[in-house]
Design an enzyme around this catalytic site. Structure first.
Site, mmCIF file in Angstrom:
data_model
loop_
_atom_site.group_PDB
_atom_site.id
_atom_site.type_symbol
_atom_site.label_atom_id
_atom_site.label_comp_id
_atom_site.label_asym_id
_atom_site.label_seq_id
_atom_site.Cartn_x
_atom_site.Cartn_y
_atom_site.Cartn_z
ATOM 1 N N ASP A 93 0.762 -1.140 -0.583
ATOM 2 C CA ASP A 93 -0.287 0.072 0.097
ATOM 3 C C ASP A 93 0.709 1.454 0.168
ATOM 4 O OD1 ASP A 93 -1.999 1.982 0.498
ATOM 5 O OD2 ASP A 93 -2.267 1.135 2.708
ATOM 6 N N LYS B 20 2.072 11.415 -3.699
ATOM 7 C CA LYS B 20 1.411 10.554 -4.547
ATOM 8 C C LYS B 20 0.302 11.585 -4.475
ATOM 9 C CE LYS B 20 -1.723 6.727 -3.008
ATOM 10 N NZ LYS B 20 -1.946 6.041 -3.001
ATOM 11 N N GLU C 13 -7.423 0.072 -4.395
ATOM 12 C CA GLU C 13 -7.786 -0.070 -2.683
ATOM 13 C C GLU C 13 -8.577 -0.589 -1.977
ATOM 14 O OE1 GLU C 13 -6.214 3.455 -1.409
ATOM 15 O OE2 GLU C 13 -4.316 3.669 -2.442
ATOM 16 N N ASP D 130 -12.895 4.687 2.131
ATOM 17 C CA ASP D 130 -11.710 4.811 2.539
ATOM 18 C C ASP D 130 -11.309 6.245 2.993
ATOM 19 O OD1 ASP D 130 -8.915 4.762 2.697
ATOM 20 O OD2 ASP D 130 -8.432 3.272 0.769
#
Ligand code: AMP
Length: 602
Positions: free
Chosen positions: A8, A70, A171, A193
């Site tokens: 991850d 990211k 994810e 999430d």
């Protein structure tokens, strides 16, 4: 087969896991932590630090400590999201030569995949130490809404770190696997999430070990960083009014404040009140200045509630996209560090009308799921099949500037669709394939992913050549396009590399504009269709006129020429009524020609 790890690569924290013999081993880093801050620091003496040690020295070295990159992955420097991040980041964000966002440290430019690679390399080293084996392959998780450019950038980061990225997994899909859902039972789950930088909501169906993502929605610029920024804004504003000092101008103070804000937020997940204490934060002519403030959980909640509420609108959209009601949801899974915040848990429970499932550590769920996917690929786990969906429609531009969809949104991937197209002009030697992504009917309103040409088509009248176009999305969500002239068997193919990354906001905008402009789009499409029909009739009338001119009277010829001329002018206008009228009149002329052509045969 070699060991394959699941990773991850998070905005704030990253995690690596190995799944062996039915057990998930979350691999600790050199300091013993199960998650590693996605931070990279460059020290004045030329050292590169990653993870906890980078985070620890960030206060003293803020300009050279980069984090949350990211958010820059696969994005152009000029996009509003990057500009926004630049305003609060203590390090320098710059444009690379191709316009992509990059960071500059000690005068050297690093792309987001390079920074990601430093983190991945550190995770790989931890895994090698833990397993005492060489790790070459990995499954890496990305937000479900990552577009083609962002997925490619992630894959590049893996390559730069010496890792072969066997699969990119979404994810939420990874999270569902981690929660062990799907083995025997069946149902529909929502994966909520909320991490450091992104929010994703996905609705998944599972039955007999098969997972199918029905819909995904989210925001790649909504997460814990925004909560921290809110708290920082308040602290900066009250400090300014008390001392007349603007902390934004002081990178070291800003970094200390960011740290303190995040710490306070995390503490308030378990206690009702915390103290933010930053002695000697800055100084002016009158001496050193300290920041001290008591913060109650209710204050933090009031400050940030609107951000959490924003996630609910995405949940509604995802449910609509999946065609399911709240009552049909059998389980709600929480993923991401921010879901430990009580306000988040309350908001989710209220919306879904049930307590969310918290049986897996939300910080580790994605890495564990990625590791299970890795085990599936290496044959260690057999009975689970993963099916994801394409988040936005894909198609090509066709005559009249219209987008013809080949793969609609929310179709299960991997998928491959083939359609036959043709030329729109006589003797057209090439066709231009313009690959588009979006929901609007007109090409110009969608995102241009790529253009390429299929050349060497032999001379032929329009409509004769047959061009076979195939769109394929692989299991990683990456698109490739093939175009083949069926006559010559000439083929062109490309793996689509988006010219610019689509932001989550852009996706949101695309979807809401599609709704907003439905009526005017319909008119544009009708106009394009009318223009196409009129142009087609002019073409055939001109050809048949040349063959039958001898059989027509002077006045008939004159009328046909008038109708043709008006037809040509009408196609150049943007006047639908004029085009419709010209079409009607020209049809009469065309009938007259047909009549004389077939007269002797009757
Ligand atoms: P992730 O991207 O999933 O690693 O999530 C990181 C985000 O979760 C960061 O913004 C953290 O500050 C936040 N976070 C981690 N633990 C907690 C907690 N106990 N309470 C609130 N936020 C947290």
């Amino acid at each position: 087969m070699d060991k394959v790890v699941g990773i991850d690569l998070g905005t704030t924290n990253s995690c690596v896991c190995l799944y062996e013999s039915g057990v998930a081993h979350v691999i600790p880093n050199a300091e013993g932590s199960r998650t590693t801050p996605s931070m990279v620091a460059f020290t004045p003496d030329g050292q590169r630090l990653v993870g906890n040690i980078a985070k620890r020295q960030a206060i003293a070295n803020p300009q050279n400590t980069v984090f949350a990159t990211k958010r820059l992955m696969g994005r152009k420097f000029k996009t509003p999201e990057v500009q926004r991040m630049q305003m609060t980041a203590p390090f320098k964000i710059a444009s690379s030569d191709n316009g992509d966002a990059a960071v500059t440290v000690h005068g050297k430019r690093y792309s987001p995949p390079e920074i990601g690679a430093f983190v991945l390399r550190a995770l790989k080293e931890s895994a090698q130490e833990y397993t005492e084996a060489t790790i070459k392959d990995a499954v890496v998780a990305v937000p479900a809404y990552f577009d083609d450019a962002q997925r490619q950038a992630t894959r590049d980061a893996g390559r730069l770190a010496g890792l072969n990225v066997l699969r990119i997994i979404n994810e939420p899909t990874a999270a569902a696997l981690a929660y062990g859902i799907g083995a025997e039972s069946s149902g529909t789950i929502a994966v909520y999430d909320l991490g450091g930088g992104t929010f994703d909501i996905s609705i998944l169906d599972f039955s007999g070990g098969v997972f199918q993502v029905k819909a995904t929605h989210g925001d790649t610029f909504l997460g814990g960083e925004d909560i921290d920024a809110r708290l920082m804004d308040t602290l900066i504003a009250s400090f300014l009014s008390e001392t007349n000092i603007d902390l934004r101008k002081d990178p070291v103070a800003l970094q200390r404040l960011k740290d303190a804000a995040e710490r306070a937020k995390i503490e308030l997940s378990t206690v009702d009140e915390t103290e933010i204490s930053l002695p000697f934060l800055t100084a002016d002519a009158s001496g050193p200045k300290h920041l001290r403030r008591l913060l109650h959980r209710s204050e933090l909640e009031a400050l940030t509630q609107d951000l959490i509420i924003q996630t609910i609108a995405h949940c509604e959209e995802a449910l609509t996209g999946a065609g399911v009601t709240i009552e049909q949801i059998t389980d709600v899974l929480l993923v991401g560090g921010m879901t430990k915040m009580p306000l988040v848990q309350r908001t989710v429970a209220e919306f879904f009308g049930r307590q969310p499932n918290r049986s897996v550590n939300p910080d580790e769920a994605v890495a564990v799921g990625a590791a299970i996917q890795a085990a599936i690929l290496s044959g260690d786990v057999g009975e689970v099949v993963l099916l994801d969906v394409n988040p936005l429609s894909l198609g090509i531009e066709t005559a009249g500037g219209v987008m013809t969809k080949l793969i609609p949104r929310n179709v299960t991937v991997p998928v491959s669709v083939t359609e036959i197209f043709t030329t729109s002009e006589d003797y057209q030697p090439l066709v231009n394939i313009h690959v588009l992504q979006g929901e609007r009917p007109l090409a110009a309103d969608n995102t241009s992913l790529a253009r390429f040409e299929l050349v060497g088509i032999p001379p032929a009248l329009r409509g004769v050549p047959k061009i076979e176009v195939t769109f394929s999305i692989d299991a990683n969500g990456i698109l490739s396009v093939d175009a083949r002239d069926l006559g010559t068997k000439k083929e062109q193919s490309l793996r689509v590399r988006a010219t610019s990354g689509l932001t989550e906001q852009a996706i949101e905008r695309i979807l809401s504009e599609a709704e907003q402009y439905q009526e005017s789009d319909r008119l544009h499409v009708e106009m394009a269709e009318l223009r196409r029909r009129l142009a087609g009739l002019i073409y055939t009338t001109e050809r048949s006129l040349a063959e039958s001119a001898n059989y027509l009277t002077e006045s008939e010829l004159a009328q046909i020429r008038v109708d043709l001329e008006e037809g040509r002018r009408a196609t150049e206008s943007a006047d639908m009524a004029r085009m419709a009228n010209a079409l009607r009149e020209l049809e009469k002329s065309a009938f007259r020609i047909t009549e004389v052509m077939y007269k002797d045969l009757a």
